[in-house]
Design a protein around this motif. Structure first.
Motif, PDB file in Angstrom:
ATOM      1  N   GLY A 437       1.839  -0.813  -4.929  1.00  0.00           N
ATOM      2  CA  GLY A 437       1.870  -1.297  -6.229  1.00  0.00           C
ATOM      3  C   GLY A 437       3.299  -1.259  -6.901  1.00  0.00           C
ATOM      4  O   GLY A 437       4.289  -0.586  -6.340  1.00  0.00           O
ATOM      5  N   TYR A 439       5.103  -0.519 -10.762  1.00  0.00           N
ATOM      6  CA  TYR A 439       4.929  -0.151 -12.207  1.00  0.00           C
ATOM      7  C   TYR A 439       5.918   0.137 -13.016  1.00  0.00           C
ATOM      8  O   TYR A 439       7.001   0.831 -12.454  1.00  0.00           O
ATOM      9  CB  TYR A 439       3.852   0.648 -12.132  1.00  0.00           C
ATOM     10  CG  TYR A 439       4.147   1.902 -11.516  1.00  0.00           C
ATOM     11  CD1 TYR A 439       4.494   2.976 -12.420  1.00  0.00           C
ATOM     12  CD2 TYR A 439       3.930   2.231 -10.238  1.00  0.00           C
ATOM     13  CE1 TYR A 439       4.891   4.238 -11.772  1.00  0.00           C
ATOM     14  CE2 TYR A 439       4.089   3.354  -9.774  1.00  0.00           C
ATOM     15  CZ  TYR A 439       4.512   4.443 -10.271  1.00  0.00           C
ATOM     16  OH  TYR A 439       4.666   5.864  -9.736  1.00  0.00           O
ATOM     17  N   ASN A 444       2.247   0.812 -16.317  1.00  0.00           N
ATOM     18  CA  ASN A 444       1.981  -0.838 -16.602  1.00  0.00           C
ATOM     19  C   ASN A 444       2.615  -1.597 -15.319  1.00  0.00           C
ATOM     20  O   ASN A 444       3.595  -1.677 -14.827  1.00  0.00           O
ATOM     21  CB  ASN A 444       3.195  -1.334 -17.763  1.00  0.00           C
ATOM     22  CG  ASN A 444       2.794  -2.873 -17.864  1.00  0.00           C
ATOM     23  OD1 ASN A 444       1.797  -3.269 -17.722  1.00  0.00           O
ATOM     24  ND2 ASN A 444       3.837  -3.538 -18.264  1.00  0.00           N
ATOM     25  N   GLN A 445       1.435  -2.146 -14.732  1.00  0.00           N
ATOM     26  CA  GLN A 445       1.570  -2.787 -13.329  1.00  0.00           C
ATOM     27  C   GLN A 445       2.391  -4.210 -13.732  1.00  0.00           C
ATOM     28  O   GLN A 445       1.892  -5.018 -14.474  1.00  0.00           O
ATOM     29  CB  GLN A 445       0.219  -3.070 -12.873  1.00  0.00           C
ATOM     30  CG  GLN A 445      -0.341  -1.976 -12.187  1.00  0.00           C
ATOM     31  CD  GLN A 445       0.105  -1.153 -11.072  1.00  0.00           C
ATOM     32  OE1 GLN A 445       0.996  -1.852 -10.375  1.00  0.00           O
ATOM     33  NE2 GLN A 445      -0.140  -0.114 -11.196  1.00  0.00           N
ATOM     34  N   LYS A 448       2.574  -8.814  -8.765  1.00  0.00           N
ATOM     35  CA  LYS A 448       1.404  -9.479  -7.864  1.00  0.00           C
ATOM     36  C   LYS A 448       1.728  -9.106  -6.340  1.00  0.00           C
ATOM     37  O   LYS A 448       2.926  -9.844  -6.078  1.00  0.00           O
ATOM     38  CB  LYS A 448       1.465 -10.835  -8.539  1.00  0.00           C
ATOM     39  CG  LYS A 448       0.820 -11.130  -9.828  1.00  0.00           C
ATOM     40  CD  LYS A 448       0.895 -12.767  -9.941  1.00  0.00           C
ATOM     41  CE  LYS A 448       0.326 -13.047 -11.507  1.00  0.00           C
ATOM     42  NZ  LYS A 448       0.195 -14.653 -11.459  1.00  0.00           N
ATOM     43  N   ASP A 458      -3.355 -11.332  -9.263  1.00  0.00           N
ATOM     44  CA  ASP A 458      -3.456 -10.562 -10.428  1.00  0.00           C
ATOM     45  C   ASP A 458      -2.525  -9.397 -10.363  1.00  0.00           C
ATOM     46  O   ASP A 458      -1.890  -9.187  -9.071  1.00  0.00           O
ATOM     47  CB  ASP A 458      -4.735 -10.004 -10.713  1.00  0.00           C
ATOM     48  CG  ASP A 458      -5.973 -10.872 -10.960  1.00  0.00           C
ATOM     49  OD1 ASP A 458      -5.663 -11.476 -11.660  1.00  0.00           O
ATOM     50  OD2 ASP A 458      -6.642 -10.606 -10.397  1.00  0.00           O
ATOM     51  N   PHE A 459      -1.645  -9.130 -11.503  1.00  0.00           N
ATOM     52  CA  PHE A 459      -0.759  -7.996 -11.455  1.00  0.00           C
ATOM     53  C   PHE A 459      -1.599  -6.681 -11.104  1.00  0.00           C
ATOM     54  O   PHE A 459      -2.625  -6.386 -11.796  1.00  0.00           O
ATOM     55  CB  PHE A 459      -0.136  -7.905 -12.634  1.00  0.00           C
ATOM     56  CG  PHE A 459       0.915  -8.786 -13.146  1.00  0.00           C
ATOM     57  CD1 PHE A 459       1.976  -8.919 -12.326  1.00  0.00           C
ATOM     58  CD2 PHE A 459       0.383  -9.759 -13.868  1.00  0.00           C
ATOM     59  CE1 PHE A 459       2.841 -10.231 -12.688  1.00  0.00           C
ATOM     60  CE2 PHE A 459       1.417 -11.007 -14.102  1.00  0.00           C
ATOM     61  CZ  PHE A 459       2.484 -11.028 -13.547  1.00  0.00           C
ATOM     62  N   GLY A 460      -1.100  -5.813 -10.073  1.00  0.00           N
ATOM     63  CA  GLY A 460      -1.916  -4.581  -9.596  1.00  0.00           C
ATOM     64  C   GLY A 460      -1.433  -4.245  -8.282  1.00  0.00           C
ATOM     65  O   GLY A 460      -0.618  -4.955  -7.562  1.00  0.00           O
ATOM     66  N   TYR A 461      -2.202  -3.195  -7.729  1.00  0.00           N
ATOM     67  CA  TYR A 461      -2.233  -2.778  -6.499  1.00  0.00           C
ATOM     68  C   TYR A 461      -2.392  -4.127  -5.629  1.00  0.00           C
ATOM     69  O   TYR A 461      -3.470  -4.505  -5.668  1.00  0.00           O
ATOM     70  CB  TYR A 461      -2.773  -1.713  -6.187  1.00  0.00           C
ATOM     71  CG  TYR A 461      -2.104  -0.455  -6.470  1.00  0.00           C
ATOM     72  CD1 TYR A 461      -1.211   0.183  -5.600  1.00  0.00           C
ATOM     73  CD2 TYR A 461      -2.099   0.183  -7.608  1.00  0.00           C
ATOM     74  CE1 TYR A 461      -0.329   1.122  -5.965  1.00  0.00           C
ATOM     75  CE2 TYR A 461      -1.296   1.343  -8.217  1.00  0.00           C
ATOM     76  CZ  TYR A 461      -0.453   1.833  -7.105  1.00  0.00           C
ATOM     77  OH  TYR A 461       0.263   2.873  -7.503  1.00  0.00           O
TER      78      TYR A 461
END
Length: 510
Positions: A437, A439, A444-445, A448, A458-461
């Motif tokens: 990830g 952040y 806040n991630q 992508k 999507d933004f995140g792990y």
């Protein structure tokens, strides 16, 4: 060249162990390299992973540990069975004692005191009263003060013969140790969900209040100043606290003096000989959301919180590290010519010899078969337990290590590659549930992220993946990271295995 990249190129990269086998096979983690400031040693020999606690430098104290490393220290975890000794403190600049649940032996108390008198620094991170995480009847505030509430004459009061005869209780004596030597005493109050905004500024606050507006507390205690010549408060809880401001499980009135400075300091410091000490009344402001281990009593998953990122908590901890690392000739605050604190007015019941156990301990009964002093009874996946869950398919494997390699700086709106190298594993073994990830502060991630050659929407792990080691026990996987547009400054890259933080490194965004 970024701090992390420099470590990779010089072969001194900070690494964290991935859990694959018997937890005691874990090598003690090391973060960062010594740039000349010395070593910070974080204690993990006094029940710091009991119950929901996970106060280890590659677990739920990892954000704090990384912040220390970023100041130029090498951060190590103490796991020696002999505990805190004079020999182990040789070469150490700062000793960190997270919320301890097993009492210090007299020899350990003396080693700590000598260390500070001779120029070392120590920071005690305690918690509220009634936070007995391992059901041994001794809370962290009692461990650090040196005596049990209502058991000043005998630390083993009401313990079973097995507990009394355990190695953990050998060499333990009861005394008003902290107050007599450091001029403070953790109070047995329990305050909840407060923002402490009374921060002593300027010279009177020793510069520790610089840039600090607010520090959060979630079920914590305050600290009485018993000797203002050597101890002083830095951060205080709000005035006019009421019944509503006490922790819901407090066993007495919870709020002792109505809040404010009369309640005692939330964060305090002292000057003892050539060294220094700091005191924090709540572990919540230090923890993050990346626990490493399972609970030792029942093996369930721990839940920790992102306190390090709340309010000005991280900045306050950085200020404490900076101050503790500075060597100064004065031995009392009197010598500085600053205004000294008033002695905290204590309740009569707070005098050690008058203290009473207001509710029978332990507060609840542990799971059948669990013994806080016997790691053979600890659940699988806990620190000290027989094996770790969710790591490697082959639990007899030796521990491995992980590194991250990435560019010196990256550009928002564009992509870059992160290469994860795993080494030191058993040949042809499987490592599950790896994910990466990216952040910014506050969680806040902004990335992508996908395994190289795949696509993330999507933004995140990244999606969890499984990797297999080769015949030499090594593996490598590359990720593609697309950085969110409009973001700049410093962010973090974090590799996780399931819910466990494996390694976290800063990255600069242009």
């Amino acid at each position: 060249m970024s701090y992390f990249k420099k470590l990779v190129l010089t072969g001194m990269v900070s690494i964290s162990t991935l859990s694959t086998g018997a937890v005691y096979a874990d090598e003690a983690p090391v973060i960062g390299s010594d740039s000349g400031k010395g070593q910070v040693l974080v204690d993990n020999t006094h029940g710091q992973t009991a119950g929901a606690a996970d106060w280890v430098i590659d677990g739920a104290f990892s954000d704090y540990a990384n912040s220390i490393a970023e100041q130029g220290y090498q951060v190590k975890e103490l796991r020696d069975k002999t505990g805190i000794t004079t020999e182990r403190l040789n070469g150490v600049s700062i000793l960190v004692i997270p919320e301890a649940n097993i009492p210090f032996k007299s020899t350990e108390q003396q080693a700590i005191l000598n260390f500070v008198k001779n120029g070392g620094s120590v920071i005690f991170v305690s918690d509220h009263y009634n936070a007995d995480r391992n059901y041994n009847r001794i809370d962290s505030s009692e461990v650090m003060n040196g005596y049990r509430r209502g058991a000043y004459d005998d630390m083993t009061k009401n313990m079973t013969e097995a507990e009394k005869n355990s190695e953990a209780m050998q060499g333990v004596t009861s005394s008003d140790w902290l107050s007599e030597n450091f001029g403070v005493r953790f109070r047995y109050n329990a305050l909840n969900n407060l923002n402490a905004t009374d921060v002593v500024q300027g010279e009177e606050g020793l510069g520790l209040g610089n840039g600090i507006q607010s520090v959060s507390m979630h079920a914590g205690s305050t600290i009485a100043v018993t000797n203002p010549k050597i101890a002083k408060g830095i951060v205080y809880v709000p005035d006019k606290l009421s019944e509503a401001d006490k922790w819901g499980h407090a066993v007495d009135q919870g709020v002792y003096n109505g809040g404010g400075r009369e309640e005692g300091a939330y964060i305090a410091v002292s000057k003892v000989g050539r060294g220094k000490a700091a005191f924090i009344g709540d572990s919540s402001m230090v923890e993050d959301i990346t626990p490493k281990y399972k609970r030792e009593d029942d093996g369930s998953t721990k839940k920790t919180y992102d306190g390090f990122k709340e309010e000005d908590n991280g900045k306050m901890l950085n200020n404490l590290t900076t101050w503790l690392g500075e060597k100064e000739d004065y031995t009392t605050f009197e010598e500085l010519g600053i205004k000294l604190d008033q002695t905290t007015q204590l309740l009569d019941s707070e005098k050690p010899e008058n203290s009473k156990e207001t509710q029978a301990e332990p507060w609840s009964q542990p799971k059948a078969g669990y013994e806080w002093f016997n790691s053979e009874t600890f659940a699988p996946g806990s620190y000290g337990g027989s094996e770790d869950s969710g790591g490697n398919d082959n639990p007899g494997n030796t521990q491995g290590t992980a590194t991250l390699e990435f560019p010196n700086s990256v550009t928002n709106g564009e992509t870059f590659t992160v290469t994860t190298s795993l080494s030191g594993y058993a040949a042809n073994s499987t490592i599950k549930d790896l994910k990466l990830g990216m952040y910014t502060e506050g969680g806040n991630q902004i990335g992508k992220i996908s395994k190289e050659g795949e696509q993330a929407s999507d933004f995140g792990y990244s999606k969890p993946i499984t990797v297999n080691t080769d015949s030499k026990g090594n593996a490598k996987v590359s990720y593609t990271v697309e950085v969110k547009s409009g973001v700049s400054g410093t962010a973090n890259l974090r590799l996780k295995q399931g819910s466990k933080n494996i390694i976290t490194k800063p990255v600069n965004i242009q």
